[in-house]
Design a protein around this motif. Structure first.
Motif, PDB file in Angstrom:
ATOM      1  N   PRO A 379       0.803  -1.229   0.000  1.00  0.00           N
ATOM      2  CA  PRO A 379       0.000   0.000   0.000  1.00  0.00           C
ATOM      3  C   PRO A 379       0.835   1.279   0.000  1.00  0.00           C
ATOM      4  O   PRO A 379       0.479   2.254  -0.675  1.00  0.00           O
ATOM      5  N   THR A 478      -7.494  -7.217  12.016  1.00  0.00           N
ATOM      6  CA  THR A 478      -8.029  -6.793  10.722  1.00  0.00           C
ATOM      7  C   THR A 478      -7.464  -7.648   9.587  1.00  0.00           C
ATOM      8  O   THR A 478      -6.251  -7.823   9.470  1.00  0.00           O
ATOM      9  N   THR A 480      -8.018  -8.250   5.290  1.00  0.00           N
ATOM     10  CA  THR A 480      -8.619  -7.535   4.163  1.00  0.00           C
ATOM     11  C   THR A 480      -9.782  -8.294   3.533  1.00  0.00           C
ATOM     12  O   THR A 480     -10.798  -7.706   3.176  1.00  0.00           O
ATOM     13  N   HIS A 481      -9.640  -9.636   3.406  1.00  0.00           N
ATOM     14  CA  HIS A 481     -10.682 -10.410   2.725  1.00  0.00           C
ATOM     15  C   HIS A 481     -10.706 -11.824   3.305  1.00  0.00           C
ATOM     16  O   HIS A 481      -9.640 -12.420   3.532  1.00  0.00           O
ATOM     17  N   PHE A 543     -13.078  -7.634   8.723  1.00  0.00           N
ATOM     18  CA  PHE A 543     -12.673  -7.623   7.316  1.00  0.00           C
ATOM     19  C   PHE A 543     -12.786  -6.198   6.779  1.00  0.00           C
ATOM     20  O   PHE A 543     -13.851  -5.592   6.817  1.00  0.00           O
ATOM     21  N   THR A 544     -11.660  -5.683   6.288  1.00  0.00           N
ATOM     22  CA  THR A 544     -11.575  -4.271   5.910  1.00  0.00           C
ATOM     23  C   THR A 544     -11.639  -4.032   4.412  1.00  0.00           C
ATOM     24  O   THR A 544     -11.701  -2.890   3.964  1.00  0.00           O
ATOM     25  N   GLY A 545     -11.583  -5.086   3.602  1.00  0.00           N
ATOM     26  CA  GLY A 545     -11.594  -4.917   2.158  1.00  0.00           C
ATOM     27  C   GLY A 545     -10.188  -4.882   1.582  1.00  0.00           C
ATOM     28  O   GLY A 545      -9.240  -4.441   2.239  1.00  0.00           O
ATOM     29  N   MET A 546     -10.051  -5.348   0.359  1.00  0.00           N
ATOM     30  CA  MET A 546      -8.738  -5.407  -0.273  1.00  0.00           C
ATOM     31  C   MET A 546      -8.186  -4.010  -0.509  1.00  0.00           C
ATOM     32  O   MET A 546      -8.907  -3.088  -0.903  1.00  0.00           O
ATOM     33  N   ARG A 547      -6.891  -3.851  -0.290  1.00  0.00           N
ATOM     34  CA  ARG A 547      -6.230  -2.563  -0.455  1.00  0.00           C
ATOM     35  C   ARG A 547      -5.719  -2.413  -1.889  1.00  0.00           C
ATOM     36  O   ARG A 547      -5.573  -3.418  -2.598  1.00  0.00           O
ATOM     37  N   GLU A 550      -3.350  -5.025  -4.065  1.00  0.00           N
ATOM     38  CA  GLU A 550      -3.339  -6.379  -3.506  1.00  0.00           C
ATOM     39  C   GLU A 550      -3.994  -7.378  -4.463  1.00  0.00           C
ATOM     40  O   GLU A 550      -4.900  -7.029  -5.223  1.00  0.00           O
TER      41      GLU A 550
END
Length: 621
Positions: A379, A478, A480-481, A543-547, A550
């Motif tokens: 990121p 956290t 991401t997915h 789950f924060t979502g893909m950055r 990624e």
């Protein structure tokens, strides 16, 4: 008690036993005769002298009897037998006859009493007066009534498990209560080992833990493979929070850990894959008494490369890095470990400084260069693509060209699986660096190679340190997915791969490690939560979502690079791909004229083999 006093005490005890044995043998056979006649006195003196001589010669007085085993018993039988045979010889010479029956009885009493005294002492020191007489039923009753703070179950009733049991028993800690064993061998169920019951197999752990109120498990299976260790750790962690493990045989042999050291279960134990071994002879030939330079020597991989290289005693190791604190740390570590066994030099410099790289190579004339300096955080590089180009691409070109100019023997670049079909600037920059290294090999006397591997557990910027901080704060962790997967390896293993690649290098290769099955990040987070002593529900996973940049999964080889043959167990080499380096260099040189978004897209087109919709691979359509 001093060593001399100990020998005198044992000799006094043995003298009393020898005298008593020969006296009782004569008494049993001739209860009404004079047992103090000349024949008995000669036999007694002969037996005493020969016993002490043979005991000293065979080291019987130097044994630590609290650790005695059947080997010590064999020694006792041998010493007693030789002394009795010698006495028989003395009788034959003195009286032209031997008293066989008396000597046989003496021999039996001698062995029983000598061995009995020593093994009684061992049993007393190991188990104490109470447990030495405990039966299996008594042991279960004692376990049921114990009020110790830590009730410990040992998994593995083999030699390692018995050793751990003895250590705990001999320490006589009031805070630790040994409950017993669990073992894969179902035939051992309900038997006793080291005075402790074997309650069942590992599959019976939930029942054993509940019935015996176990709150601490020690896994004593040092020779088990990684897959089995992973399985056992998972089962144990499901029923008990406090789980520890005996070191692996590899760590014991290499001297990294002692067989007496129990360590906490780590996330590495849950990878379930065997580590790659080094070809020690070829590595030693390429490193011993050579000058080695490591760029990025203060980083996670670079510093571990330095540690691994140092074991082969190079003539000199040069630690090159931009951060003075990290370079100072690894320098002090190596100096403390290896003193003056080889020369250690430091260079605080940036690989982006082309002139300095040429100066460093001219100054030290290294035989091998390990290029580990790089920006690797996906990121951050998405937001700062120009830094990825400057450090990962231009920095690599600077070090590679400086190595070529000075005729360095081998140049090994540390790459990443993110360089395969890259979707991020970081991956694209590492792929471009690979292209440069492969092209450099074509017209150089230096062997240029690259090494690819997946995520490294515990390295700076990796998920493990982040997860640990989040768990320490009380969560949530956290991710991401939920379906994101990655290949993982340990820092030492990654460093060994880099070193092994250098010794195998012929030039132009991209080495890849067979990293086994990929791991879901969600599973990794859950395992780390449990290893930290919590339940997943207590900490939670968010789950924060893909950055940006990624990928859902990573690859180790592109479709055009696949080569099935291993060059070393678990190490593959990708097929070389023909490239037009002039177009690549032109594109790299134009990066300063592009804005952030344009540069990001430009880097990805280069790394994926296209420039302005034209294939970059020579000869492709």
């Amino acid at each position: 008690m001093t060593f001399g006093k100990r020998i005198l005490l044992l000799m006094a005890i043995d003298s009393a036993i020898v005298s008593f044995s020969i006296f009782m043998s004569h008494f049993f056979l001739n209860p009404y005769s004079n047992v103090f006649d000349s024949k008995m006195i000669v036999a007694s003196v002969s037996l005493l002298i020969t016993h002490h001589l043979f005991s000293y010669f065979f080291g019987l007085y130097r044994r630590v009897w609290r650790y005695a085993s059947t080997r010590e018993l064999t020694g006792i039988v041998g010493v007693v037998t030789l002394s009795v045979i010698s006495t028989a010889g003395v009788q034959l010479v003195t009286y032209q006859t031997t008293y066989e029956r008396a000597l046989i009885v003496t021999w039996m009493l001698h062995i029983i009493l000598i061995g009995g005294v020593r093994f009684a002492w061992k049993y007393y020191k190991t188990y104490g007066l109470v447990t030495s007489y405990a039966t299996f039923k008594d042991a279960k009753k004692a376990v049921g009534n114990a009020q110790a703070n830590t009730r410990t179950l040992i998994i593995g009733a083999g030699s390692a498990g018995r050793m751990i049991a003895r250590q705990i028993q001999e320490n006589e800690s009031k805070d630790v209560k040994l409950v017993g064993f669990a073992d894969d061998d179902f035939t051992m169920r309900n038997l006793t080992v080291s005075g402790l019951p074997v309650y069942g197999t590992i599959k019976d752990l939930p029942e054993i833990v509940e019935k015996q109120r176990v709150n601490h498990i020690v896994i004593a299976m040092p020779s088990a493979d990684k897959a089995r260790i992973k399985e056992v750790v998972t089962i144990a962690k499901d029923v008990v929070r406090n789980v520890q493990i005996l070191p692996m045989i590899e760590d014991i042999i290499l001297g990294n850990l002692s067989v007496n050291q129990i360590r906490d279960v780590s996330i590495e134990d849950l990878l379930g894959r065997e580590q790659v071994d080094l070809d020690m002879s070829s590595v030693s030939e390429s490193l011993t008494n050579r000058t080695i330079l490591v760029t990025g020597a203060g980083g996670s991989i670079g510093s571990e490369i330095c540690r691994q290289v140092s074991k082969f005693e190079p003539a000199k190791i040069v630690l090159l890095g931009h951060g003075e604190n990290s370079i100072y740390t690894i320098e002090m570590e190596l100096r403390n470990l290896y003193k003056d066994r080889f020369q250690i030099d430091t260079e605080i410099s940036d690989v982006q400084d082309r002139d300095k790289m040429f100066e460093v190579m001219a100054k030290h004339q290294p035989d091998v260069v390990y290029h580990a300096a790089a920006h690797k955080h996906v990121p951050l590089m998405e937001r700062n693509p120009e830094e990825a180009i400057k450090n990962n691409v231009i920095g690599t070109r600077n070090v590679a060209e400086a190595s070529d100019a000075r005729g360095i023997g081998t140049f090994v670049m540390v790459s990443t699986d993110k360089a395969v079909n890259p979707t991020s600037v970081m991956g694209a920059s590492k792929r471009m660096a690979e292209m440069i290294v492969q092209d450099m090999d074509k017209g150089s006397n230096t062997r240029f190679v690259a090494v690819r591997f997946g995520n490294v557990l515990g390295s700076r910027g990796s998920v493990i340190p982040l997860f640990k901080k989040q768990i320490a704060r009380g969560g949530p962790v956290t991710v991401t997915h939920p379906e994101m997967i990655r290949y993982f390896m340990t820092i030492p293993e990654a460093s060994r791969l880099v070193i092994q690649a250098g010794s195998l290098a012929k030039g132009g290769e991209i080495f890849v490690l067979d990293m086994g099955e990929p791991v879901k990040i969600t599973d990794l987070a859950e395992n780390l939560i449990r290893l930290s002593g919590f339940e997943v529900d207590e900490i939670g996973i968010e789950f924060t979502g893909m950055r940006p940049g990624e990928k859902m999964y990573e690859e180790l080889l592109g479709k055009d690079e696949v080569h099935d043959q291993q060059v070393w167990p678990k190490i593959y080499v990708g097929k070389a791909v023909n490239l037009d380096i002039h177009k690549i260099n032109t594109c790299i040189d134009e990066y300063q004229n592009l804005d952030t978004d344009s540069l990001r897209q430009h880097a990805l087109r280069i790394a994926n083999g296209k420039i302005e919709n034209q294939e970059l691979l020579v000869g492709s359509k």
